[in-house]
Design a protein around this motif. Structure first.
Motif, PDB file in Angstrom:
ATOM      1  N   GLU A 184       0.834  -1.211   0.000  1.00 20.35           N
ATOM      2  CA  GLU A 184       0.000   0.000   0.000  1.00 20.35           C
ATOM      3  C   GLU A 184       0.864   1.254   0.000  1.00 20.35           C
ATOM      4  OE1 GLU A 184      -2.738  -0.221   3.230  1.00 20.35           O
ATOM      5  OE2 GLU A 184      -4.032  -1.666   2.200  1.00 20.35           O
ATOM      6  N   ALA A 185       1.937   1.235   0.807  1.00 17.07           N
ATOM      7  CA  ALA A 185       2.828   2.394   0.825  1.00 17.07           C
ATOM      8  C   ALA A 185       3.469   2.590  -0.536  1.00 17.07           C
ATOM      9  CB  ALA A 185       3.896   2.214   1.900  1.00 17.07           C
ATOM     10  N   ALA A 186       3.829   1.490  -1.178  1.00 22.08           N
ATOM     11  CA  ALA A 186       4.445   1.591  -2.512  1.00 22.08           C
ATOM     12  C   ALA A 186       3.451   2.157  -3.528  1.00 22.08           C
ATOM     13  CB  ALA A 186       4.941   0.225  -2.966  1.00 22.08           C
ATOM     14  N   TRP A 187       2.226   1.636  -3.524  1.00 22.24           N
ATOM     15  CA  TRP A 187       1.211   2.160  -4.455  1.00 22.24           C
ATOM     16  C   TRP A 187       0.949   3.634  -4.173  1.00 22.24           C
ATOM     17  CZ3 TRP A 187      -2.208  -2.549  -2.997  1.00 22.24           C
ATOM     18  CH2 TRP A 187      -1.767  -3.677  -3.683  1.00 22.24           C
ATOM     19  N   ALA A 188       0.853   3.983  -2.894  1.00 21.58           N
ATOM     20  CA  ALA A 188       0.546   5.364  -2.537  1.00 21.58           C
ATOM     21  C   ALA A 188       1.631   6.302  -3.055  1.00 21.58           C
ATOM     22  CB  ALA A 188       0.387   5.509  -1.026  1.00 21.58           C
ATOM     23  N   LEU A 189       2.857   5.789  -3.227  1.00 21.63           N
ATOM     24  CA  LEU A 189       3.932   6.616  -3.769  1.00 21.63           C
ATOM     25  C   LEU A 189       3.903   6.646  -5.295  1.00 21.63           C
ATOM     26  CD1 LEU A 189       6.788   5.470  -1.387  1.00 21.63           C
ATOM     27  CD2 LEU A 189       6.034   7.835  -1.673  1.00 21.63           C
ATOM     28  N   GLY A 190       2.975   5.886  -5.880  1.00 18.41           N
ATOM     29  CA  GLY A 190       2.841   5.895  -7.332  1.00 18.41           C
ATOM     30  C   GLY A 190       3.558   4.757  -8.028  1.00 18.41           C
ATOM     31  N   LEU A 191       4.177   3.844  -7.270  1.00 19.24           N
ATOM     32  CA  LEU A 191       4.850   2.716  -7.901  1.00 19.24           C
ATOM     33  C   LEU A 191       3.826   1.781  -8.535  1.00 19.24           C
ATOM     34  CD1 LEU A 191       7.199   3.718  -5.980  1.00 19.24           C
ATOM     35  CD2 LEU A 191       7.938   1.344  -5.938  1.00 19.24           C
TER      36      LEU A 191
END
Ligand code: ADP
Ligand code: MG
Lengths: 218, 257
Positions: free
Chosen positions: A118-125
């Motif tokens: 989730e943290a990765a997606w939230a950063l746009g990854l």
């Protein structure tokens, strides 16, 4: 004519170790590629992928390895590829390893907390970067011990390839036993060789496990 | 929906940072957001409060589509999120998020945590990413921790890294989901101070928190949620001194306000 169990007979068995190692290596390498694909499919969003991977895993976990060897061995023959114990054993063990490693690694991927992706997606990854940079490196640490554990099972599993006539350690032992009629000696030697192959791996798995446990406590 | 999209093209500068219209969210059979409408202007600071399970996390997780919605429209910075997956990644780049549990990447150093997304997503060079990371670590007052791993930091420090990591993407909007709830009491203020700094620099912020002191100090509006609905919304002064709804009064009473 009964031969005595001498240095030549011993050497014959020892030389067959290379085929056990070769078959294990091929099955493990193939299984690693297949297993990664299976594990990614199992943890992916699309239903079709998840369920196809599940069916694959269930088939190979739910049938004896020996049947898998027979089916590939005789199956290849039907498809006109001819009887080749080496290819049949390599294919069957690769599929077998893919299913088991796939299931092991699925568990490792799922053990990475969902907050990480989730943290990765939230950063746009995207999916690819999230997997390669965040999820898989963390899953890999958890995976080392059970993966080495499975490799030990796989090495021992290659002995079944003797039944379709592939001359690895076990088959070499049978050949020597047929000539010497010294089964206790012959199969003790074979068992000892398996032990020498597998024991260091078990130790490795254990030490890696302890190291990560210590690292996690820190 | 089309009318709103056309509108977007024409008046992009006047467009709110976030506009949610009639948003419905279901978790299987559970109706977690019930036709929620919310508009957040650029530069505005919104504090969202409400009882546990009222849908606060769900609300802000819809804004960067960590949760898909089943109905309504969400427009972030002029981009209609609900229009398709391509728009989702575009929006996520410009919306930073800070989680209750920090969610730092434990296998990377603090610096690597901050450099990853700018390099992978924005394609900036390593040197530039590092310069940016160090700048924001300075800003959250932990430049000396850059080469440590997250587990070596205190909770308050980890949360400040999480803020810095989000800022490295140069976001237009920041979402905070109870950023101080997992912290030991003595570390709450260091994180709140960082957020106050950010607010004073003009960042658009949507903050789920029960820190009412922070709300009074920073918020332009306070949103009260209960049971998947926005029950009441108002400027902090009016909201705290003169809540209109019974449910709001009960809630404020319970948290001892
Ligand atoms: N992934 C999920 N699956 C099912 N139900 C969920 C999920 N996430 C949240 N919920 C439910 O939705 C409601 C709102 O949750 P949430 O937005 O986390 O509330 P809050 O942040 O206000 O405490 C709760 O009743 C919660 O149980
Ligand atoms: Mg919550």
């Amino acid at each position: 004519m009964i031969r005595a169990f001498g240095p030549n007979e011993f050497l014959f068995i020892v030389m067959a170790v290379q085929w056990t190692i070769a078959l294990s290596a091929v099955a493990f390498a193939g299984g690693a590629v297949g297993g990664l694909l299976i594990a990614l499919a199992r943890t992916s969003k699309p239903r079709v992928l998840r369920y196809s991977a599940l069916v694959f895993i269930r088939i190979f976990q739910g049938t004896p390895l020996l049947m898998q060897l027979f089916l590939v061995f005789f199956g290849l023959n039907i498809f006109g590829i001819g009887i080749n114990p080496w290819i049949a054993a390599a294919i069957a063990l690769t599929l077998h390893a893919s299913a088991f490693l796939g299931e092991i690694w699925r568990g490792c991927i799922e053990a990475v907390p969902s907050g990480q992706s989730e943290a990765a997606w939230a950063l746009g990854l995207g999916y690819r970067d999230t997997m390669t940079s965040i999820v898989l490196p963390q899953a890999a640490r958890i995976a080392v011990a059970p993966t080495v554990g499975f490799l030990v099972q796989l090495i021992k599993g290659t002995s079944l390839a003797s039944i379709i006539g592939f001359v690895e350690m076990t088959r070499a032992g049978q050949i020597i036993n047929n000539a010497t009629f010294a089964p206790l000696t012959v199969f003790s030697v074979v068992a000892l060789l398996y032990f020498i192959l597998c024991w260091p791996l078990s130790m490795l798995a254990r030490s890696v496990e302890l190291r990560f446990a210590a690292a996690n406590r820190r | 929906m089309t009318a709103i999209a056309a509108d977007t093209q024409v008046r992009i500068d006047e467009m709110p940072a976030v506009r949610m219209v009639g948003v419905d969210k279901w978790y299987a059979t559970y109706h977690a957001l019930k036709s929620v409408d919310l508009e957040v202007a650029r530069g505005e600071k919104i504090v969202v409060c409400g009882p546990s399970g009222s849908g606060k996390s769900t609300l802000i997780r819809c804004i960067n589509q960590l949760e898909p919605v089943q109905g309504g429209t969400i427009i972030v910075d002029g981009i209609e999120l609900t229009a398709g997956p391509k728009f989702v990644e575009q929006v996520r780049r410009d919306v930073g998020m800070v989680f209750q549990q920090f969610n730092l990447f434990p296998h990377m150093t603090i610096l690597q945590n901050c450099m990853l997304a700018p390099m992978k997503v924005r394609g900036v060079s390593r040197a530039e990413a590092e310069a940016t990371a160090r700048k924001y670590l300075e800003r959250v007052r932990i430049p000396e921790q850059a080469d440590k791993f997250p587990a070596q930091l205190s909770g308050g420090q980890q949360q400040r890294v999480a803020i810095a990591r989000a800022l490295c993407m140069n976001p237009k909007i920041m979402l905070f989901d109870e950023p101080t709830s997992a912290l030991d009491p003595e570390m709450v203020n260091e994180v709140l101070d960082t957020m106050i700094d950010l607010a004073q620099e003009g960042m658009t912020m949507i903050v789920v928190t029960h820190e009412m002191g922070f709300a009074r100090k920073v918020a332009d509006r306070v949103v009260f949620m209960d049971n998947g609905e926005i029950v009441e919304m108002g400027e902090p002064e009016a909201f705290f001194s003169n809540p209109q709804q019974e449910r709001t009064r009960n809630f404020l009473g319970q948290i001892g306000h």
